[in-house]
Design an enzyme around this catalytic site. Structure first.
Site, PDB file in Angstrom:
ATOM      1  N   GLY A  63      -8.173  -1.700  -3.925  1.00 38.43           N
ATOM      2  CA  GLY A  63      -8.174  -2.970  -3.181  1.00 38.43           C
ATOM      3  C   GLY A  63      -8.018  -2.598  -1.716  1.00 38.43           C
ATOM      4  O   GLY A  63      -7.506  -1.532  -1.408  1.00 38.43           O
ATOM      5  N   ASN A  88       6.136  -1.413 -11.526  1.00 40.75           N
ATOM      6  CA  ASN A  88       4.962  -2.191 -11.145  1.00 40.75           C
ATOM      7  C   ASN A  88       4.148  -2.363 -12.434  1.00 40.75           C
ATOM      8  O   ASN A  88       3.490  -1.432 -12.875  1.00 40.75           O
ATOM      9  CB  ASN A  88       4.193  -1.391 -10.091  1.00 40.75           C
ATOM     10  CG  ASN A  88       2.925  -2.089  -9.653  1.00 40.75           C
ATOM     11  OD1 ASN A  88       2.607  -3.184 -10.132  1.00 40.75           O
ATOM     12  ND2 ASN A  88       2.183  -1.461  -8.766  1.00 40.75           N
ATOM     13  N   GLY A 145      -7.738   1.213  -0.324  1.00 40.67           N
ATOM     14  CA  GLY A 145      -7.634   1.869  -1.634  1.00 40.67           C
ATOM     15  C   GLY A 145      -8.639   1.215  -2.553  1.00 40.67           C
ATOM     16  O   GLY A 145      -9.707   0.784  -2.115  1.00 40.67           O
ATOM     17  N   LYS A 162       3.706   1.319 -13.892  1.00 39.39           N
ATOM     18  CA  LYS A 162       3.988   2.446 -13.000  1.00 39.39           C
ATOM     19  C   LYS A 162       5.474   2.378 -12.650  1.00 39.39           C
ATOM     20  O   LYS A 162       6.006   1.276 -12.455  1.00 39.39           O
ATOM     21  CB  LYS A 162       3.180   2.325 -11.701  1.00 39.39           C
ATOM     22  CG  LYS A 162       1.695   2.489 -11.920  1.00 39.39           C
ATOM     23  CD  LYS A 162       0.978   2.598 -10.587  1.00 39.39           C
ATOM     24  CE  LYS A 162      -0.519   2.674 -10.807  1.00 39.39           C
ATOM     25  NZ  LYS A 162      -1.287   1.854  -9.901  1.00 39.39           N
ATOM     26  N   ARG A 176     -14.460  -5.645  -5.770  1.00 42.45           N
ATOM     27  CA  ARG A 176     -14.448  -7.021  -5.232  1.00 42.45           C
ATOM     28  C   ARG A 176     -15.383  -7.115  -4.035  1.00 42.45           C
ATOM     29  O   ARG A 176     -15.469  -6.197  -3.230  1.00 42.45           O
ATOM     30  CB  ARG A 176     -13.038  -7.414  -4.784  1.00 42.45           C
ATOM     31  CG  ARG A 176     -12.036  -7.440  -5.890  1.00 42.45           C
ATOM     32  CD  ARG A 176     -10.723  -8.049  -5.395  1.00 42.45           C
ATOM     33  NE  ARG A 176      -9.653  -7.753  -6.309  1.00 42.45           N
ATOM     34  CZ  ARG A 176      -8.565  -7.048  -5.995  1.00 42.45           C
ATOM     35  NH1 ARG A 176      -8.382  -6.611  -4.766  1.00 42.45           N
ATOM     36  NH2 ARG A 176      -7.645  -6.814  -6.897  1.00 42.45           N
ATOM     37  N   GLY A 207      -8.428   5.441   3.117  1.00 40.05           N
ATOM     38  CA  GLY A 207      -7.931   5.542   4.491  1.00 40.05           C
ATOM     39  C   GLY A 207      -7.270   6.873   4.789  1.00 40.05           C
ATOM     40  O   GLY A 207      -7.378   7.403   5.899  1.00 40.05           O
ATOM     41  N   HIS A 253      -0.790  -6.873  -0.335  1.00 41.11           N
ATOM     42  CA  HIS A 253      -0.489  -5.496   0.102  1.00 41.11           C
ATOM     43  C   HIS A 253       0.692  -5.481   1.075  1.00 41.11           C
ATOM     44  O   HIS A 253       0.792  -4.569   1.905  1.00 41.11           O
ATOM     45  CB  HIS A 253      -1.694  -4.842   0.819  1.00 41.11           C
ATOM     46  CG  HIS A 253      -2.783  -4.395  -0.103  1.00 41.11           C
ATOM     47  ND1 HIS A 253      -4.119  -4.390   0.269  1.00 41.11           N
ATOM     48  CD2 HIS A 253      -2.758  -3.909  -1.358  1.00 41.11           C
ATOM     49  CE1 HIS A 253      -4.853  -3.935  -0.721  1.00 41.11           C
ATOM     50  NE2 HIS A 253      -4.055  -3.644  -1.733  1.00 41.11           N
ATOM     51  N   GLU A 296       4.345   2.405  -1.101  1.00 46.18           N
ATOM     52  CA  GLU A 296       4.774   1.029  -1.360  1.00 46.18           C
ATOM     53  C   GLU A 296       6.048   1.000  -2.198  1.00 46.18           C
ATOM     54  O   GLU A 296       6.911   0.160  -2.001  1.00 46.18           O
ATOM     55  CB  GLU A 296       3.652   0.280  -2.092  1.00 46.18           C
ATOM     56  CG  GLU A 296       2.455   0.064  -1.196  1.00 46.18           C
ATOM     57  CD  GLU A 296       1.155  -0.040  -1.961  1.00 46.18           C
ATOM     58  OE1 GLU A 296       0.703   0.991  -2.508  1.00 46.18           O
ATOM     59  OE2 GLU A 296       0.592  -1.138  -2.016  1.00 46.18           O
ATOM     60  N   ARG A 298       7.672  -5.209  -8.605  1.00 51.85           N
ATOM     61  CA  ARG A 298       6.610  -5.638  -7.713  1.00 51.85           C
ATOM     62  C   ARG A 298       5.952  -6.871  -8.300  1.00 51.85           C
ATOM     63  O   ARG A 298       5.510  -6.856  -9.453  1.00 51.85           O
ATOM     64  CB  ARG A 298       5.577  -4.522  -7.565  1.00 51.85           C
ATOM     65  CG  ARG A 298       4.517  -4.906  -6.588  1.00 51.85           C
ATOM     66  CD  ARG A 298       3.623  -3.760  -6.280  1.00 51.85           C
ATOM     67  NE  ARG A 298       2.744  -4.151  -5.194  1.00 51.85           N
ATOM     68  CZ  ARG A 298       1.948  -3.318  -4.567  1.00 51.85           C
ATOM     69  NH1 ARG A 298       1.920  -2.057  -4.906  1.00 51.85           N
ATOM     70  NH2 ARG A 298       1.173  -3.749  -3.592  1.00 51.85           N
TER      71      ARG A 298
HETATM   72  P1  ADP Z   1      -5.225   1.831  -5.509  1.00 50.22           P
HETATM   73  O1  ADP Z   1      -5.555   0.833  -4.463  1.00 50.22           O
HETATM   74  O2  ADP Z   1      -5.892   1.565  -6.804  1.00 50.22           O
HETATM   75  O3  ADP Z   1      -3.779   2.213  -5.579  1.00 50.22           O
HETATM   76  P2  ADP Z   1      -5.750   4.303  -4.068  1.00 50.22           P
HETATM   77  O4  ADP Z   1      -4.997   3.929  -2.833  1.00 50.22           O
HETATM   78  O5  ADP Z   1      -5.326   5.500  -4.825  1.00 50.22           O
HETATM   79  O6  ADP Z   1      -5.989   3.126  -5.070  1.00 50.22           O
HETATM   80  O7  ADP Z   1      -7.281   4.512  -3.594  1.00 50.22           O
HETATM   81  C1  ADP Z   1      -8.293   4.740  -4.497  1.00 50.22           C
HETATM   82  C2  ADP Z   1      -9.573   4.926  -3.726  1.00 50.22           C
HETATM   83  O8  ADP Z   1      -9.404   6.026  -2.827  1.00 50.22           O
HETATM   84  C3  ADP Z   1     -10.740   5.280  -4.630  1.00 50.22           C
HETATM   85  O9  ADP Z   1     -11.890   4.593  -4.200  1.00 50.22           O
HETATM   86  C4  ADP Z   1     -10.890   6.753  -4.394  1.00 50.22           C
HETATM   87  O10 ADP Z   1     -12.208   7.165  -4.584  1.00 50.22           O
HETATM   88  C5  ADP Z   1     -10.529   6.894  -2.936  1.00 50.22           C
HETATM   89  N1  ADP Z   1     -10.208   8.287  -2.638  1.00 50.22           N
HETATM   90  C6  ADP Z   1      -9.233   9.059  -3.154  1.00 50.22           C
HETATM   91  N2  ADP Z   1      -9.319  10.317  -2.665  1.00 50.22           N
HETATM   92  C7  ADP Z   1     -10.397  10.343  -1.827  1.00 50.22           C
HETATM   93  C8  ADP Z   1     -11.023  11.341  -1.015  1.00 50.22           C
HETATM   94  N3  ADP Z   1     -10.567  12.575  -0.968  1.00 50.22           N
HETATM   95  N4  ADP Z   1     -12.079  10.987  -0.271  1.00 50.22           N
HETATM   96  C9  ADP Z   1     -12.559   9.722  -0.303  1.00 50.22           C
HETATM   97  N5  ADP Z   1     -12.039   8.747  -1.052  1.00 50.22           N
HETATM   98  C10 ADP Z   1     -10.964   9.043  -1.805  1.00 50.22           C
END
Ligand code: ADP
Length: 600
Positions: free
Chosen positions: A210, A7, A208, A14, A239, A330, A178, A386, A89
């Site tokens: 995004g 990716n 995440g 990655k 965003r 999530g 996504h 993913e 990706r």
């Molecule tokens: P990406 O979409 O960049 O791959 P991720 O799916 O890793 O990112 O999500 C990143 C987001 O998840 C960030 O905003 C991060 O703060 C949040 N996050 C990660 N761990 C926690 C946690 N324990 N509690 C709340 N938010 C979290």
């Protein structure tokens, strides 16, 4: 079989290496600061995280460092030629690339053209493909698109209510992103709930950096919150998600350039813009707990928007069987899940507060149900993966169409399912769309030179109407309408089984377009099933043009089709055409293959 998934982003690479026979992850890591001094390679091996400073002035140099690492002392490969396939990706495939595919020059051309919608991602993805092709020429390179899972969105979900020409002429429409994550959530939910995907209605939330929500009905994305670009929909790290489009107009009138507006909406908005603290949800939760009002507001706006989408998609689906959460937020933020599900009791959603707080999807086999025991709607937290979804798609593409699903004993013939469609004559096209109207291409179909158009027509029979039926171009000498028997019965017409082009004695019906109607005197058929092939295929199977053959379907609706007409031409691509009735009866899709079972 070993598959490398990469990716490539604007400044990072990655990667994950899989042994697909067991789906074991053999290696995984990231190269950061690609293109700048001070690049870092971080990787995990045997449960341990390591890192090293490397030189990666270009994507190619970064990838080279990864490959050298993979065959080095800590690596998992002896030689690079062990890599049979590489999955790339790619963010945007537009309307033309609607499923994972082997990378060819044409595919690269389309990825390049789609950069207009993904100006940062697509060029980076393409640079990764070109570097990997140069360094791993023996491997099959497969592109997997973020947009592809949403390719079958219905028109009412994908068009914007702007002048339709902007869609027809410039492809300005919603695409969705996504895809691998939403698809993975759907697959995991189906496995966990022990219910076939075809019988599940899901609202999946990828939260995440995004973020997007998807309404999935029977395994298909029927609506999703990201649009033409990933900017639309939920509040994200940087965003804005949904805003009144006039906000961009006003910013423009205030003297901001398109680039500046892009920066504001894509990089300086969302959780970062609202809180002024950070784009990282953990920082914002911490600041909110310490009493920072803007951080509190950022979380409230984030959750409000999320609840709005969950409610909207519940309405579209007519009530989901499960709501699914994934992504960094999530999976980890119990309070976001709690707040998002608050007050949804009327649609059967109730959380078990303790389970929700304690939930650790990654540490619990990937899926946890946090709904209250007797709540009718499940609430699942799923550890998204993913890369694994991409690796599965790559394995499927390289193994040939659904070899994984269907065993093939004879020579394999890919299936093309013909959904009801119309071929138009010049005169009828003029009557339906206006004199001299040029149909526009939406996406090519298997047979070279033919394509599905963006335009559609309505079919009006004595008993019923079928709206928005596909047109297949180019234009032909005479208009022909191909429907399934089920369609024909619903419309009240009785067409014969015919080969394409043999229209004597066939019934007509009425076609309706935006500029007029055409009452066809003849031209409606149920197409005779047939196989297109090239002369070399015909030699391989030992058949000739016009022979009638049998083909065998293996799988869960095993059967033999007789009366299959062979059509041989240099121009053809090997595939068997079935209509939707025939395909459904045999459990076949466009991803299936059948096997040659002899002359009839
Ligand atoms: P990406 O979409 O960049 O791959 P991720 O799916 O890793 O990112 O999500 C990143 C987001 O998840 C960030 O905003 C991060 O703060 C949040 N996050 C990660 N761990 C926690 C946690 N324990 N509690 C709340 N938010 C979290």
């Amino acid at each position: 079989m070993k598959i490398l998934v990469i990716n490539v982003g604007s400044t990072s690479i990655k990667y994950h290496l899989y042994e697909m026979d067991t789906e074991e992850v053999l290696a995984g890591g990231t190269v950061e600061r690609v293109g700048s001094p001070g690049s870092q390679h971080r990787w995990r091996a045997n449960g341990r995280a390591s890192q090293a400073a490397i030189e990666a002035p270009s994507v190619r140099a970064g990838l080279d460092a990864v490959l050298q690492h993979l065959i080095g002392p800590e690596g998992s490969l002896k030689v690079l030629s062990e890599l049979k396939a590489v999955g790339h990706r790619v963010v945007h495939g537009g309307e033309k690339l609607v499923r994972p595919c082997v990378v060819t020059e044409e595919v690269k051309e389309v990825i390049r053209a789609c950069a207009k919608f993904a100006p940062i991602h697509n060029p980076a993805n393409l640079a990764g493909i070109e570097a990997a092709q140069a360094m791993l020429p023996q491997a099959t390179h497969v592109a997997v698109f973020d947009t592809a899972f949403h390719a079958e969105l219905p028109p009412h979900a994908y068009v914007y209510a702007v002048p339709y020409e902007l869609y027809l002429e410039r492809g300005l429409r919603r695409y969705g992103f996504h895809g691998p994550s939403h698809q993975y959530m759907a697959a995991m939910a189906s496995e966990y709930l022990k219910t076939d995907l075809s019988r599940l209605k899901l609202v999946t939330c990828h939260l995440g950096g995004g973020a997007s929500v998807c309404a999935i009905d029977g395994g298909r994305s029927v609506d999703t919150s990201m649009g033409m670009t990933p900017l639309e929909g939920l509040v994200m790290g940087t965003r804005s998600g949904d805003v009144d489009p006039a906000l961009a107009i006003v910013l423009g009138r205030l003297g901001n350039s398109a680039e500046e507006i892009d920066q504001v909406l894509n990089r300086r908005s969302g959780l970062l813009g609202l809180s002024g603290v950070s784009a990282d949800f953990r920082d914002i939760e911490k600041a909110a707990a310490e009493g920072n009002d803007r951080a509190k507001l950022a979380i409230e706006v984030f959750v409000h928007r999320l609840r709005k989408y969950i409610g909207a998609y519940a309405a579209i689906l007519g009530g989901p069987d499960a709501i699914v959460f994934t992504g960094g937020i999530g999976e980890n933020s119990a309070s976001v899940r709690q707040a998002a599900c608050e007050g949804l009791m009327y649609m059967g959603v109730a959380l078990d507060a303790a389970k929700n707080r304690a939930c650790d999807a990654r540490g619990s086999g990937g899926v946890v149900d946090v709904a209250a025991p007797r709540a009718p709607t499940k609430v699942l937290v799923i550890a998204t993966d993913e890369e694994r979804m991409i690796a599965r798609e790559v394995a499927r593409v390289t193994a040939g169409p659904t070899a994984a699903r269907v065993r093939v004993t004879g020579g394999a013939i890919p299936i093309g399912v013909s959904v009801r469609h119309v071929h138009l004559s010049r005169a009828d096209c003029d009557s339906l769309f206006g004199p001299g109207y040029e149909l526009t291409e939406r996406r090519p179909i298997t047979q070279p030179g033919q394509y599905v158009c963006r335009e559609t027509v309505d079919l009006i029979g004595p008993k019923g109407e079928l709206a928005r039926v596909a047109i297949i171009a180019p234009l032909r000498k005479e208009t022909q309408v191909e429907v399934s028997r089920t369609d024909a019965i619903a419309q009240g017409v009785n067409p014969p089984l015919r080969e394409s082009g043999k229209l004597e004695g066939t019934p007509g019906l009425t076609l309706r377009g935006p500029k007029g109607t055409v009452a066809l005197q003849r031209g409606v058929i149920v197409a005779l099933r047939h196989v297109h092939m090239r002369p070399d295929d015909a030699r391989r199977f030992g058949v000739q043009d016009r022979n009638v053959i049998r083909v065998r379907v293996e799988g869960d609706r095993e059967m033999v089709f007789g009366d299959v007409v062979v059509r041989v031409d240099e121009q053809f691509v090997l595939d068997m055409h079935l209509d939707t009735d025939e395909a459904n009866a045999a459990g076949l899709t466009n991803d299936s293959v059948v096997s040659y079972d002899g002359l009839q």
